[in-house]
Design a protein around this motif. Structure first.
Motif, PDB file in Angstrom:
ATOM      1  N   CYS A   1       6.728   6.624  -8.340  1.00  0.00           N
ATOM      2  CA  CYS A   1       6.117   6.568  -8.465  1.00  0.00           C
ATOM      3  C   CYS A   1       6.118   5.334  -7.789  1.00  0.00           C
ATOM      4  O   CYS A   1       7.379   4.926  -8.269  1.00  0.00           O
ATOM      5  CB  CYS A   1       4.390   6.013  -9.557  1.00  0.00           C
ATOM      6  SG  CYS A   1       2.868   5.223  -8.648  1.00  0.00           S
ATOM      7  N   GLY A   2       5.696   4.363  -6.801  1.00  0.00           N
ATOM      8  CA  GLY A   2       6.060   3.260  -5.794  1.00  0.00           C
ATOM      9  C   GLY A   2       5.127   2.005  -6.288  1.00  0.00           C
ATOM     10  O   GLY A   2       5.432   0.777  -5.776  1.00  0.00           O
ATOM     11  N   GLY A   3       3.955   2.760  -6.629  1.00  0.00           N
ATOM     12  CA  GLY A   3       2.928   1.498  -6.911  1.00  0.00           C
ATOM     13  C   GLY A   3       2.735   0.947  -7.883  1.00  0.00           C
ATOM     14  O   GLY A   3       3.716   0.719  -8.790  1.00  0.00           O
TER      15      GLY A   3
ATOM     16  N   GLY B   1       0.590  -1.702   0.074  1.00  0.00           N
ATOM     17  CA  GLY B   1       0.193  -0.256  -0.066  1.00  0.00           C
ATOM     18  C   GLY B   1       0.646   1.344  -0.424  1.00  0.00           C
ATOM     19  O   GLY B   1       1.917   1.321   0.322  1.00  0.00           O
ATOM     20  N   GLY B   2       0.187   1.986  -0.277  1.00  0.00           N
ATOM     21  CA  GLY B   2       1.346   4.044   0.092  1.00  0.00           C
ATOM     22  C   GLY B   2       0.402   4.637  -1.577  1.00  0.00           C
ATOM     23  O   GLY B   2      -0.641   3.856  -2.529  1.00  0.00           O
ATOM     24  N   GLY B   3       0.931   6.119  -1.807  1.00  0.00           N
ATOM     25  CA  GLY B   3       0.267   6.901  -2.907  1.00  0.00           C
ATOM     26  C   GLY B   3      -1.110   6.649  -2.684  1.00  0.00           C
ATOM     27  O   GLY B   3      -1.943   6.627  -3.963  1.00  0.00           O
ATOM     28  N   GLY B   4      -1.943   6.155  -2.115  1.00  0.00           N
ATOM     29  CA  GLY B   4      -3.342   6.571  -1.752  1.00  0.00           C
ATOM     30  C   GLY B   4      -3.962   4.785  -2.304  1.00  0.00           C
ATOM     31  O   GLY B   4      -5.620   4.729  -2.563  1.00  0.00           O
ATOM     32  N   GLN B   5      -3.240   3.486  -2.865  1.00  0.00           N
ATOM     33  CA  GLN B   5      -3.314   2.819  -3.214  1.00  0.00           C
ATOM     34  C   GLN B   5      -3.762   1.592  -2.507  1.00  0.00           C
ATOM     35  O   GLN B   5      -2.077   2.406  -1.304  1.00  0.00           O
ATOM     36  CB  GLN B   5      -2.102   1.841  -4.119  1.00  0.00           C
ATOM     37  CG  GLN B   5      -2.759   0.671  -4.468  1.00  0.00           C
ATOM     38  CD  GLN B   5      -1.033  -0.013  -5.959  1.00  0.00           C
ATOM     39  OE1 GLN B   5      -1.071   1.629  -6.404  1.00  0.00           O
ATOM     40  NE2 GLN B   5      -1.941  -1.331  -5.784  1.00  0.00           N
ATOM     41  N   PRO B   6      -4.874   0.985  -1.724  1.00  0.00           N
ATOM     42  CA  PRO B   6      -4.349   0.243  -0.545  1.00  0.00           C
ATOM     43  C   PRO B   6      -3.693  -1.455  -0.553  1.00  0.00           C
ATOM     44  O   PRO B   6      -3.505  -1.775  -2.156  1.00  0.00           O
ATOM     45  CB  PRO B   6      -6.191  -0.044  -0.439  1.00  0.00           C
ATOM     46  CG  PRO B   6      -7.121   0.372  -1.649  1.00  0.00           C
ATOM     47  CD  PRO B   6      -6.211   1.650  -2.342  1.00  0.00           C
ATOM     48  N   ALA B   7      -3.030  -1.789   0.585  1.00  0.00           N
ATOM     49  CA  ALA B   7      -2.022  -3.113  -0.084  1.00  0.00           C
ATOM     50  C   ALA B   7      -3.234  -4.252  -0.293  1.00  0.00           C
ATOM     51  O   ALA B   7      -4.481  -4.318  -0.695  1.00  0.00           O
ATOM     52  CB  ALA B   7      -2.223  -3.357   2.026  1.00  0.00           C
ATOM     53  N   ASP B   8      -2.135  -5.558  -0.951  1.00  0.00           N
ATOM     54  CA  ASP B   8      -2.852  -6.258  -1.243  1.00  0.00           C
ATOM     55  C   ASP B   8      -3.460  -6.982  -0.487  1.00  0.00           C
ATOM     56  O   ASP B   8      -3.196  -6.893   0.515  1.00  0.00           O
ATOM     57  CB  ASP B   8      -1.548  -7.494  -2.027  1.00  0.00           C
ATOM     58  CG  ASP B   8      -1.966  -6.513  -3.609  1.00  0.00           C
ATOM     59  OD1 ASP B   8      -2.203  -5.770  -4.157  1.00  0.00           O
ATOM     60  OD2 ASP B   8       0.031  -6.526  -3.900  1.00  0.00           O
ATOM     61  N   ARG B   9      -4.446  -8.491  -0.633  1.00  0.00           N
ATOM     62  CA  ARG B   9      -4.770  -8.968  -0.201  1.00  0.00           C
ATOM     63  C   ARG B   9      -4.937 -10.901  -0.536  1.00  0.00           C
ATOM     64  O   ARG B   9      -4.368 -10.588  -1.887  1.00  0.00           O
ATOM     65  CB  ARG B   9      -5.839  -9.347   1.095  1.00  0.00           C
ATOM     66  CG  ARG B   9      -6.927  -8.849  -0.545  1.00  0.00           C
ATOM     67  CD  ARG B   9      -8.125  -7.791  -0.322  1.00  0.00           C
ATOM     68  NE  ARG B   9      -9.222  -7.743  -1.417  1.00  0.00           N
ATOM     69  CZ  ARG B   9     -10.812  -7.160  -0.970  1.00  0.00           C
ATOM     70  NH1 ARG B   9     -10.619  -6.429  -0.211  1.00  0.00           N
ATOM     71  NH2 ARG B   9     -11.147  -7.598  -2.093  1.00  0.00           N
ATOM     72  N   GLY B  10      -4.613 -11.358  -0.143  1.00  0.00           N
ATOM     73  CA  GLY B  10      -4.308 -12.764  -0.227  1.00  0.00           C
ATOM     74  C   GLY B  10      -4.719 -14.056   0.522  1.00  0.00           C
ATOM     75  O   GLY B  10      -5.153 -14.018   1.274  1.00  0.00           O
ATOM     76  N   GLN B  11      -3.536 -15.363  -0.144  1.00  0.00           N
ATOM     77  CA  GLN B  11      -2.933 -15.875   1.055  1.00  0.00           C
ATOM     78  C   GLN B  11      -1.637 -16.794   1.046  1.00  0.00           C
ATOM     79  O   GLN B  11      -1.069 -15.814   0.087  1.00  0.00           O
ATOM     80  CB  GLN B  11      -3.912 -17.351   0.348  1.00  0.00           C
ATOM     81  CG  GLN B  11      -5.205 -17.324   0.789  1.00  0.00           C
ATOM     82  CD  GLN B  11      -6.503 -18.493   0.096  1.00  0.00           C
ATOM     83  OE1 GLN B  11      -6.990 -19.220   0.949  1.00  0.00           O
ATOM     84  NE2 GLN B  11      -6.290 -18.703  -0.942  1.00  0.00           N
ATOM     85  N   LEU B  12      -1.583 -17.452   2.237  1.00  0.00           N
ATOM     86  CA  LEU B  12       0.135 -17.689   1.774  1.00  0.00           C
ATOM     87  C   LEU B  12      -0.780 -18.595   2.330  1.00  0.00           C
ATOM     88  O   LEU B  12      -0.722 -19.562   3.686  1.00  0.00           O
ATOM     89  CB  LEU B  12       1.108 -17.008   3.329  1.00  0.00           C
ATOM     90  CG  LEU B  12       1.570 -15.781   3.075  1.00  0.00           C
ATOM     91  CD1 LEU B  12       2.413 -15.404   4.427  1.00  0.00           C
ATOM     92  CD2 LEU B  12       2.416 -15.831   1.359  1.00  0.00           C
TER      93      LEU B  12
END
Length: 240
Positions: A201-203, A37-48
């Motif tokens: 940008c880092g997104g 997440g960062g720059g207004g972009q939410p973090a990823d989600r998923g599974q390990l």
């Protein structure tokens, strides 16, 4: 720092890694495709996956040292081998939204003299705020038309890194009033839309503007004399 796979290959959905640290129900990995997440972009989600056990990842964050932490609800032994899988529908929607933001940002700046002041991206609807004193509601169709014209051109979207010293000499790469781009090992990542725009940008982003659209403004608010708030919606992938 871990190898951050999302920077070079945002389309990567699965990866293998080892646990290098764990505390408070969170784990750090040797490599990860989860964007924190960062720059207004939410973090990823998923599974390990630890063998046959699936561990939902419901929060991802990056600390000041650049370590990426994945919340899985319990501690894991360092050295444990995991397979990660991101929620692709969520990620791809945000990649499209983030690329849209770059296009909107550039047109608002170049055509209307706007400066972006805030962003909250979503896979279907995003909020983008500007300091844009001379913009009137009657100009919304023009802004939409200009944005969608760029989206229809299938312009390639790529990223490079440049030395921090070069970045300091190119103030046009900064597009937000208060947020500075991350500096990693003395370099800054720049996202380029071929023949149209370049900004730090880092997104994560799609590979071409044609993957973004079409887009439309579904709500517009005046948030004071000079501040304007736009809500953009994207059609589902494949829809005209």
């Amino acid at each position: 720092m871990p190898l951050k796979l999302y920077l070079d290959d945002p389309y990567r959905r699965m990866f293998d890694a080892e646990v290098v640290g764990s505390a408070g129900g969170r784990c750090a990995l040797s490599r990860t495709a989860f964007y924190p997440g960062g720059g207004g972009q939410p973090a990823d989600r998923g599974q390990l996956f630890a063998g046959a056990e699936a561990l939902p990842v419901d929060e991802v964050s990056e600390d000041d040292a650049g370590e990426v932490w994945h919340r899985v609800g319990r501690d894991l032994e360092p050295g444990t081998v995991l397979r990660g899988e991101i929620d692709w529908s969520w990620r791809y929607g945000l990649m499209r939204a983030h690329a849209l933001m770059h296009v909107v940002n550039t047109i608002a700046r170049d055509r209307f003299g706007g400066i972006i002041t805030g962003v909250q991206l979503g896979p279907e609807r995003s909020r983008i705020d500007f300091r844009l004193g001379r913009f009137a509601r009657e100009q919304i169709p023009e802004l939409e038309e200009r944005v969608n014209e760029v989206l229809s051109r299938a312009l390639p979207i790529t990223s490079i890194t440049i030395p921090e010293q070069e970045f300091a000499l190119r103030p046009g790469l900064i597009r937000t009033l208060d947020v500075k781009p991350p500096v990693i090992e003395g370099r800054v990542r720049v996202v380029e839309i071929a023949g149209f725009d370049a900004q730090a940008c880092g997104g994560t982003h799609v590979h071409a503007t044609s993957e973004i659209g079409p887009a439309r403004i579904v709500k517009f608010d005046n948030k004071g004399k000079d501040n304007k708030r736009f809500y953009w919606e994207l059609a589902a992938p494949g829809e005209a």
